[in-house]
Design a protein around this motif. Structure first.
Motif, PDB file in Angstrom:
ATOM      1  N   GLY A 325       0.851  -1.514  -0.134  1.00 15.99           N
ATOM      2  CA  GLY A 325       0.071  -0.137  -0.417  1.00 15.99           C
ATOM      3  C   GLY A 325       1.216   1.049   0.350  1.00 15.99           C
ATOM      4  N   CYS A 326       2.273   1.089  -0.198  1.00 17.37           N
ATOM      5  CA  CYS A 326       2.906   2.503  -0.259  1.00 17.37           C
ATOM      6  C   CYS A 326       2.685   3.391  -1.329  1.00 17.37           C
ATOM      7  CB  CYS A 326       4.699   2.211  -0.656  1.00 17.37           C
ATOM      8  SG  CYS A 326       5.702   3.863  -0.317  1.00 17.37           S
ATOM      9  N   LYS A 327       1.867   4.286  -1.535  1.00 16.07           N
ATOM     10  CA  LYS A 327       1.558   5.692  -2.493  1.00 16.07           C
ATOM     11  C   LYS A 327       2.300   6.448  -3.006  1.00 16.07           C
ATOM     12  CE  LYS A 327      -2.033   2.863  -3.929  1.00 16.07           C
ATOM     13  NZ  LYS A 327      -2.181   1.933  -4.656  1.00 16.07           N
ATOM     14  N   PHE A 328       2.945   7.224  -1.957  1.00 13.22           N
ATOM     15  CA  PHE A 328       3.085   8.449  -1.801  1.00 13.22           C
ATOM     16  C   PHE A 328       4.470   8.377  -1.158  1.00 13.22           C
ATOM     17  CE2 PHE A 328       3.682  13.073  -0.959  1.00 13.22           C
ATOM     18  CZ  PHE A 328       3.253  13.451  -2.347  1.00 13.22           C
ATOM     19  N   LEU A 329       5.613   9.683  -1.828  1.00  7.63           N
ATOM     20  CA  LEU A 329       7.116   9.423  -1.132  1.00  7.63           C
ATOM     21  C   LEU A 329       7.954  10.926  -1.213  1.00  7.63           C
ATOM     22  CD1 LEU A 329       9.169   6.251  -1.775  1.00  7.63           C
ATOM     23  CD2 LEU A 329       7.771   6.818   0.419  1.00  7.63           C
ATOM     24  N   HIS A 330       7.930  11.005   0.400  1.00  4.30           N
ATOM     25  CA  HIS A 330       8.897  12.308   0.352  1.00  4.30           C
ATOM     26  C   HIS A 330       9.776  12.534  -0.145  1.00  4.30           C
ATOM     27  CE1 HIS A 330       4.720  13.386   2.239  1.00  4.30           C
ATOM     28  NE2 HIS A 330       4.257  14.257   1.796  1.00  4.30           N
ATOM     29  N   MET A 331      11.009  12.647  -0.219  1.00  6.78           N
ATOM     30  CA  MET A 331      12.061  12.164  -1.144  1.00  6.78           C
ATOM     31  C   MET A 331      13.200  12.969  -1.228  1.00  6.78           C
ATOM     32  SD  MET A 331      11.598   9.023  -2.369  1.00  6.78           S
ATOM     33  CE  MET A 331      12.636   8.076  -3.330  1.00  6.78           C
ATOM     34  N   GLY A 332      14.004  12.608  -0.220  1.00  5.65           N
ATOM     35  CA  GLY A 332      15.570  13.978   0.397  1.00  5.65           C
ATOM     36  C   GLY A 332      16.311  13.817  -0.950  1.00  5.65           C
ATOM     37  N   PHE A 333      15.979  14.758  -2.298  1.00  7.34           N
ATOM     38  CA  PHE A 333      16.968  14.739  -3.332  1.00  7.34           C
ATOM     39  C   PHE A 333      18.634  15.869  -2.733  1.00  7.34           C
ATOM     40  CE2 PHE A 333      17.710  17.130  -7.324  1.00  7.34           C
ATOM     41  CZ  PHE A 333      18.616  16.573  -7.458  1.00  7.34           C
ATOM     42  N   GLU A 334      18.248  16.684  -2.588  1.00  4.24           N
ATOM     43  CA  GLU A 334      18.646  17.958  -2.278  1.00  4.24           C
ATOM     44  C   GLU A 334      19.367  18.567  -3.538  1.00  4.24           C
ATOM     45  OE1 GLU A 334      17.151  18.466  -0.150  1.00  4.24           O
ATOM     46  OE2 GLU A 334      17.745  16.672   1.164  1.00  4.24           O
ATOM     47  N   THR A 335      19.907  17.565  -4.292  1.00  4.97           N
ATOM     48  CA  THR A 335      20.601  18.033  -5.572  1.00  4.97           C
ATOM     49  C   THR A 335      21.613  17.219  -6.143  1.00  4.97           C
ATOM     50  OG1 THR A 335      22.614  19.042  -5.996  1.00  4.97           O
ATOM     51  CG2 THR A 335      22.964  18.308  -3.447  1.00  4.97           C
ATOM     52  N   HIS A 363       6.360   0.841  -9.733  1.00  2.59           N
ATOM     53  CA  HIS A 363       5.396   0.082  -8.680  1.00  2.59           C
ATOM     54  C   HIS A 363       4.458   1.137  -8.442  1.00  2.59           C
ATOM     55  CE1 HIS A 363       7.306  -3.531  -8.961  1.00  2.59           C
ATOM     56  NE2 HIS A 363       8.619  -2.919  -9.098  1.00  2.59           N
ATOM     57  N   GLY A 364       3.867   2.439  -9.106  1.00  5.19           N
ATOM     58  CA  GLY A 364       2.637   3.345  -8.516  1.00  5.19           C
ATOM     59  C   GLY A 364       2.838   3.968  -7.843  1.00  5.19           C
ATOM     60  N   VAL A 365       4.165   4.595  -7.339  1.00  5.52           N
ATOM     61  CA  VAL A 365       4.174   5.724  -6.118  1.00  5.52           C
ATOM     62  C   VAL A 365       4.653   6.470  -6.856  1.00  5.52           C
ATOM     63  CG1 VAL A 365       6.220   5.904  -4.632  1.00  5.52           C
ATOM     64  CG2 VAL A 365       6.201   3.725  -3.640  1.00  5.52           C
ATOM     65  N   TRP A 366       4.146   7.636  -6.274  1.00  6.37           N
ATOM     66  CA  TRP A 366       3.934   9.052  -6.624  1.00  6.37           C
ATOM     67  C   TRP A 366       5.437  10.089  -5.422  1.00  6.37           C
ATOM     68  CZ3 TRP A 366       1.007  12.229  -9.624  1.00  6.37           C
ATOM     69  CH2 TRP A 366       1.091  14.034  -9.622  1.00  6.37           C
ATOM     70  N   ASN A 367       6.229  10.023  -6.332  1.00  2.50           N
ATOM     71  CA  ASN A 367       7.656  10.902  -6.044  1.00  2.50           C
ATOM     72  C   ASN A 367       7.660  12.313  -6.204  1.00  2.50           C
ATOM     73  OD1 ASN A 367       8.770   8.316  -5.755  1.00  2.50           O
ATOM     74  ND2 ASN A 367       9.283   7.863  -8.066  1.00  2.50           N
ATOM     75  N   HIS A 368       7.355  12.908  -4.836  1.00  6.65           N
ATOM     76  CA  HIS A 368       7.460  14.580  -4.347  1.00  6.65           C
ATOM     77  C   HIS A 368       8.521  14.636  -4.282  1.00  6.65           C
ATOM     78  CE1 HIS A 368       6.453  18.003  -3.714  1.00  6.65           C
ATOM     79  NE2 HIS A 368       7.170  17.757  -2.315  1.00  6.65           N
ATOM     80  N   VAL A 369       9.464  15.049  -5.117  1.00  9.99           N
ATOM     81  CA  VAL A 369      11.208  15.356  -4.794  1.00  9.99           C
ATOM     82  C   VAL A 369      11.417  16.771  -4.385  1.00  9.99           C
ATOM     83  CG1 VAL A 369      13.025  15.665  -5.991  1.00  9.99           C
ATOM     84  CG2 VAL A 369      11.707  13.234  -5.893  1.00  9.99           C
ATOM     85  N   MET A 370      12.466  16.323  -3.061  1.00  9.18           N
ATOM     86  CA  MET A 370      12.334  17.552  -2.552  1.00  9.18           C
ATOM     87  C   MET A 370      13.734  18.390  -2.862  1.00  9.18           C
ATOM     88  SD  MET A 370      10.269  17.154   1.253  1.00  9.18           S
ATOM     89  CE  MET A 370      10.966  15.290   1.292  1.00  9.18           C
ATOM     90  N   GLY A 371      14.088  19.729  -2.844  1.00 10.88           N
ATOM     91  CA  GLY A 371      15.688  20.001  -3.102  1.00 10.88           C
ATOM     92  C   GLY A 371      15.789  21.552  -2.848  1.00 10.88           C
ATOM     93  N   PHE A 372      17.051  22.091  -2.910  1.00 11.51           N
ATOM     94  CA  PHE A 372      17.231  23.248  -2.852  1.00 11.51           C
ATOM     95  C   PHE A 372      18.825  23.723  -3.273  1.00 11.51           C
ATOM     96  CE2 PHE A 372      19.292  21.396   1.206  1.00 11.51           C
ATOM     97  CZ  PHE A 372      20.410  22.299   1.049  1.00 11.51           C
TER      98      PHE A 372
END
Length: 499
Positions: A325-335, A363-372
């Motif tokens: 049931g993993c559907k959405f991940l907040h991913m610490g990309f940064e750079t 596999h159906g996960v929405w990747n929300h990628v965070m960086g700065f």
């Protein structure tokens, strides 16, 4: 007319009509319109949705400004919130102690307003404040007697044990200096307890949401938070000071207890949607969790925060995660620059990042990628490599959250400023500041980083410009439609009212 539209909008966001994106977009537009009208009453304040964007015209990082805002009957909307909502609840409940958690610095206006007005109307109630922002201000709060006059005690770091001991001590002759994690005042001044404590995760019960008006939230399906860990298992990122909220290092509940807690919450509150807001979910625990969720047949959907880790680069891991049931991940990309990743202490390779994005997305996960942009030493060429990396992987990057580097009060960078070529300035008048203005010897400065961010926002892949940008809403959409290929969420100019 606007009131009727607002009632229709509330019905939409609390019903299955929420999943009609045109209706949801219309509803959100109505909420913004309502806030604009409300703002006229409190002009020149700007009252907004989400609330953290509300601007009262005072500075959050100056205690005297907060005190002025508390007393400003023209702009301070929270005075009316208190009179119409909080005061009647206090009169009905008749509490002896009120605890207020201040997670974000933006909550200082509302929290201090409530403290002040409770003190005025109910002087016998003991008020204690806590939360991440309060912990970060633990060095300056004892020096701000005017601000401290609005409440009685402060709980730093983790609060479960400290709060319980405080409640039991009020009205007794117990010496407050023996209560852990406490800042308190008496007739002689303001003092900080020398006793500290950190919670034993195995002894903590699941969270208690009883009494919260969960049905009034602007969602059609309730989402509950559940924290299985404290601290960050990695804990080496040079820009990050999230660990300041804790007095001990990384800890976790065991997997069987985690599953038992989730099952309890699911049945107690009749929910199937969960957010696991751990600092960063440990890869070993992530793999255990997904397997155990399947074994327990819980049938939940969930989101969490994840680092890009080599140990997760296996198709079987993501097959299991999808089934769990993993559907959405907040991913610490940064750079996207490996040179800057090394400077940051991330120990991540861009190849790992790319493979993780591909596997999770497949596999159906929405990747929300965070960086700065603007980490000390980052050049424009480094920033361009980040932009290019994301562009090259746009098929597997579904949404983004980007900003510029902040030199925060307790970050490793500030503790090793010379090493990073950073010079910073503490303005003594800005007594509640949690980050500082700085210059760098090499690379992008603050203003240059802002220009780079503007360039990225103007030129980035337009598929990341979404009609709905609230992450919880995106999570619900992915869960509802069962796919991360939601092209209908991409921004369009036309917007029709619901029929």
């Amino acid at each position: 007319m606007l009131a009727r539209k607002a009632e229709t909008a509330k019905t939409i966001v609390r019903s299955q009509e929420f999943y009609n994106v045109d209706k949801l977009e219309w509803a959100m537009s109505v909420f913004r319109e309502v806030m604009q009208v409300i703002s006229l009453v409190y002009a020149p304040a700007r009252i907004c949705i989400p609330p953290m964007e509300t601007d009262l015209g005072y500075k959050l990082f100056i205690s005297s400004d907060i005190l002025d805002a508390v007393e400003d009957k023209q702009v301070n909307v929270y005075r009316d919130v208190y009179n119409h909502i909080l005061k009647p609840a206090i009169e009905e409940e008749k509490p002896d102690v009120i605890g207020i958690s201040i997670v974000l610095s933006q909550q200082l206006f509302s929290s201090m307003t409530f403290c002040s007005m409770i003190k005025e109307d109910f002087p016998g109630i003991h008020i204690t404040i806590g939360g991440n922002t309060v912990t970060r201000l633990r060095d300056v709060l004892p020096e701000s007697s005017n601000l401290f006059s609005l409440f009685d005690t402060v709980i730093m770091h983790e609060g479960e044990t400290a709060f319980l001991q405080l409640i039991n001590a009020i009205g007794t002759d117990r010496d407050f200096s023996t209560i852990p994690n406490l800042i308190y005042k008496n007739c002689n001044g303001i003092y900080t307890s020398t006793v500290t404590t950190a919670e034993d995760m195995a002894r903590l019960p699941p969270p208690d949401f009883d009494g919260l008006p969960l049905d009034k939230y602007f969602v059609p399906d309730k989402i509950l938070s559940y924290l299985a860990t404290r601290g960050c298992y990695w804990g080496k990122c040079e820009f990050c000071d999230h660990g300041e909220g804790y007095t001990a290092g990384y800890r976790t509940k065991n997997i069987d207890q985690i599953i038992e807690d989730i099952n309890y919450l699911k049945n107690r509150y009749q929910v199937t949607h969960f957010h696991f807001p751990d600092e960063s979910y440990p890869p070993a625990l992530f793999k255990k969790l997904t397997k155990k969720l399947i074994e327990a047949d819980l049938h939940i959907v969930w989101s969490t925060h994840l680092r890009f880790e080599e140990s997760l680069l296996d198709n079987g891991v993501w097959e299991t995660a999808e089934e769990a049931g993993c559907k959405f991940l907040h991913m610490g990309f940064e750079t996207g620059s490996e040179r800057v990743l090394r400077l940051m202490g991330k120990a991540t390779k861009t190849e790992q990042i790319q493979q993780s994005l591909e596997l999770s997305s497949m596999h159906g996960v929405w990747n929300h990628v965070m960086g700065f942009f603007g980490f000390p030493g980052e050049t424009y060429e480094d920033a361009r490599s980040s932009m290019q990396f994301l562009e090259n992987n746009k098929e597997h990057v579904h949404s983004i959250g980007f900003g510029t580097f902040d030199l925060t009060k307790y970050s490793p960078v500030i503790k090793s400023a010379e090493k990073f070529g950073v010079t910073y300035n503490k303005n003594p008048e800005w007594d509640l500041a949690l980050d500082y203005y700085f210059t760098v010897k090499n690379g992008l400065g603050i203003e240059e980083a802002e220009r780079v961010l503007g360039e990225f926002e103007h030129n980035h892949y337009k598929g990341w410009d979404l009609k709905i940008y609230i992450r919880e809403y995106l999570f619900l959409y992915v869960s509802h439609f069962g796919t991360n290929k939601l092209t209908f969420l991409q921004l369009r100019s036309n917007m029709m009212p619901p029929q």
